[in-house]
Scaffold this motif. Sequence first.
Motif, PDB file in Angstrom:
ATOM      1  N   ILE B 171       0.860  -1.192   0.000  1.00 31.22           N
ATOM      2  CA  ILE B 171       0.000   0.000   0.000  1.00 31.22           C
ATOM      3  C   ILE B 171       0.895   1.241   0.000  1.00 31.22           C
ATOM      4  CG2 ILE B 171      -1.790   1.254   1.285  1.00 31.22           C
ATOM      5  CD1 ILE B 171      -2.768  -1.428   0.192  1.00 31.22           C
ATOM      6  N   ILE B 264      -9.560   1.210   4.099  1.00 31.11           N
ATOM      7  CA  ILE B 264      -9.005   1.046   2.755  1.00 31.11           C
ATOM      8  C   ILE B 264      -7.520   0.705   2.872  1.00 31.11           C
ATOM      9  CG2 ILE B 264      -8.489   2.294   0.618  1.00 31.11           C
ATOM     10  CD1 ILE B 264     -11.093   3.952   1.313  1.00 31.11           C
ATOM     11  N   LEU B 291     -14.029  -6.468   2.251  1.00 29.33           N
ATOM     12  CA  LEU B 291     -12.607  -6.777   2.064  1.00 29.33           C
ATOM     13  C   LEU B 291     -12.176  -6.461   0.636  1.00 29.33           C
ATOM     14  CD1 LEU B 291     -12.283 -10.189   3.978  1.00 29.33           C
ATOM     15  CD2 LEU B 291     -11.394  -7.982   4.707  1.00 29.33           C
ATOM     16  N   GLU B 293     -13.680  -4.423  -1.712  1.00 31.69           N
ATOM     17  CA  GLU B 293     -13.742  -3.007  -2.096  1.00 31.69           C
ATOM     18  C   GLU B 293     -12.705  -2.176  -1.362  1.00 31.69           C
ATOM     19  OE1 GLU B 293     -17.863  -1.883  -1.751  1.00 31.69           O
ATOM     20  OE2 GLU B 293     -18.376  -2.939  -3.607  1.00 31.69           O
ATOM     21  N   ASN B 295      -9.713  -3.347  -0.603  1.00 28.50           N
ATOM     22  CA  ASN B 295      -8.383  -3.934  -0.817  1.00 28.50           C
ATOM     23  C   ASN B 295      -7.750  -4.253   0.547  1.00 28.50           C
ATOM     24  OD1 ASN B 295      -7.561  -3.644  -3.867  1.00 28.50           O
ATOM     25  ND2 ASN B 295      -8.571  -1.730  -3.344  1.00 28.50           N
ATOM     26  N   ALA B 296      -8.572  -4.772   1.437  1.00 26.09           N
ATOM     27  CA  ALA B 296      -8.122  -5.017   2.804  1.00 26.09           C
ATOM     28  C   ALA B 296      -7.597  -6.436   2.950  1.00 26.09           C
ATOM     29  CB  ALA B 296      -9.265  -4.779   3.780  1.00 26.09           C
ATOM     30  N   ALA B 297      -6.796  -6.647   3.974  1.00 26.51           N
ATOM     31  CA  ALA B 297      -6.188  -7.952   4.198  1.00 26.51           C
ATOM     32  C   ALA B 297      -6.364  -8.385   5.647  1.00 26.51           C
ATOM     33  CB  ALA B 297      -4.709  -7.925   3.834  1.00 26.51           C
TER      34      ALA B 297
END
Lengths: 357, 357
Positions: B171, B264, B291, B293, B295-297
Amino acid sequence: MEEMRAVSVTPGVSGSARLTVHPRPVPAAGEALVRVLATGVCGTDREILAGHTGTAPTGAERLIIGHECLGEVVTGDAEGTFPPGTLVAPMVRRPDGCPACRAGRWDLCQWGNYTERGIRGAHGFMAEWYTESPDYLVPLPPELRAAGMLVEPAAVVAKALSEVTQVRSRIPWPATRALVLGGGSIGLLATLLLRHQGLEVHTLDLAAADSLKARLVEASGARYVAGRGVPVNEVAEQAGNLDIVVEATGAPGMAFAAMEATGIGGVAVLLGVPGAAAPREVDAAWLTRRLVEHNAAVVGSINAARLHFDAALTGLLAVQRRWPGVLERMITGRYPLAQFEDAIRGGSDTVKSVVEP
Amino acid sequence: MEEMRAVSVTPGVSGSARLTVHPRPVPAAGEALVRVLATGVCGTDREILAGHTGTAPTGAERLIIGHECLGEVVTGDAEGTFPPGTLVAPMVRRPDGCPACRAGRWDLCQWGNYTERGIRGAHGFMAEWYTESPDYLVPLPPELRAAGMLVEPAAVVAKALSEVTQVRSRIPWPATRALVLGGGSIGLLATLLLRHQGLEVHTLDLAAADSLKARLVEASGARYVAGRGVPVNEVAEQAGNLDIVVEATGAPGMAFAAMEATGIGGVAVLLGVPGAAAPREVDAAWLTRRLVEHNAAVVGSINAARLHFDAALTGLLAVQRRWPGVLERMITGRYPLAQFEDAIRGGSDTVKSVVEP
């Protein structure tokens, strides 16, 4: 004013898709005019047609759909980057000025005010023509004339696999084994790109063992699993430790199946987004213990920036050279604009339907 | 043969913890003999005492528990790495020869045949003495004489934060805001280490707003949220975009709350492992969309290798210098061996109980 035909919807209204007539777009200063050769249909389009998602451009009632597009430049941009005759794929998301967008990573947009052509606040490409700034066009080599509308979904897959690689970079052994859930175009492209990276790939879909999907999977040396009635965890156990799991079905609950399937140090990437609410009973304790004890990770991935389109292009050309014809065989139907409804319908062995104006 | 006292259990049998007498261990060639100064009690110990986990050494019926230990070398190792008087913290997991273990990353053990002192197949440190190879001892500076039993949980946190940093490295903007779920020793150590890294930290626990936990959180400049009856998603929304979420309660369902709270590009790290099965109804569609939308982990993290003990040591010393007394105040009870049951019991405002032989 010249006119063109396009497929448009009233966003939020199920069954509102029609062939409509619009002014033919006129390129603004610096823009290219592009003739559409083919536009693919995907799950997001079906969600828009069902009224679950999609917004029209400001001031408009209807939205021209379509975001997987192969086109040919007719009037090049002022700088001559794209001379007439150049094959191009347009990117989908348009930045909103947030720091991520300014850095070219609109796929990670922080403010959430982006637009997406064919999806959110901007017309798409299921039309005869479009205009675009060269900033959002990807030039394609002539080898991709038959399958260039796959560049956009391949970019989405390339982004997802790039996320996986980065999330997995903390694990001190290489990934060797992957499970792909779903044999649609996203699942197949993931299968092909992972196979090209040298991984052992198991791809699961509901289609039969003698289906086209199965043959395409097997053409790349991956193993096809006809998954109707087969629990994902059984497939995972038989396969061995899974380093990568790609969830590309968007079916509710499959995200959890993907999480549970991850092996030690494994990464599940979620690409599919279920449409409607889908309550599922999940053993929170078991799933948590599994992720913790396996040092496993899950990452959601959406959209693609230019670097992912570039990676997709490289990947698709390599796939095409290595397994000739496999990309073209993914195009299971080509329909004229007036038959867009047939393109959208699809069947269990449809991979990619495209509309050709 | 000299004897020593220790706290042991019959694994799998709830309520079987007793003060028992064992032969005082004799160092093998190359090993150090260590006198135990203090052993902390943690959630894993309580799971062992409840009979949910834990296995005795091969051939033994009982398991000496305890794995968060501060000790002092009495007889140094042959090579003189640890002269008598050296303060040491023992590491917990012992490798099984798999590639990850051989590379010093036994926390990512691939074969799963590791042992863990005090937990799985090897005696722990809630005893008067232990012996150990210098390969598994971490020397501590005298400044950590009062709080050195926190090195092991701090190493578990350091591993988790290292995983977060690596997962988040994809990120392109720095992490600035974190939510920590749980104000036990793991949650507090995460709070302190994240605060020391300069993040804005919100820490949520069930303890009251005037509790010791609240004061310890606030001592580091973090915000304490007295979380009884407060939904995690409300806390997350008020806080703003969460780059990091640390799940350190181990309560069933909190893993999902942590996933939902990620902003995000955010990363949730799961450290807590719920004990018994815990079915939860989850909206699979909503959680997946969130998750994807964002771009989460999510990453699970367990155990710690030497590099994490080294990082923990650096981190604890920095924390101690910056917020003097905060680590010592985390030790909420010190009990002699014979009162180990009081140490184990704990209360709502217990942070870390330690047993001092």
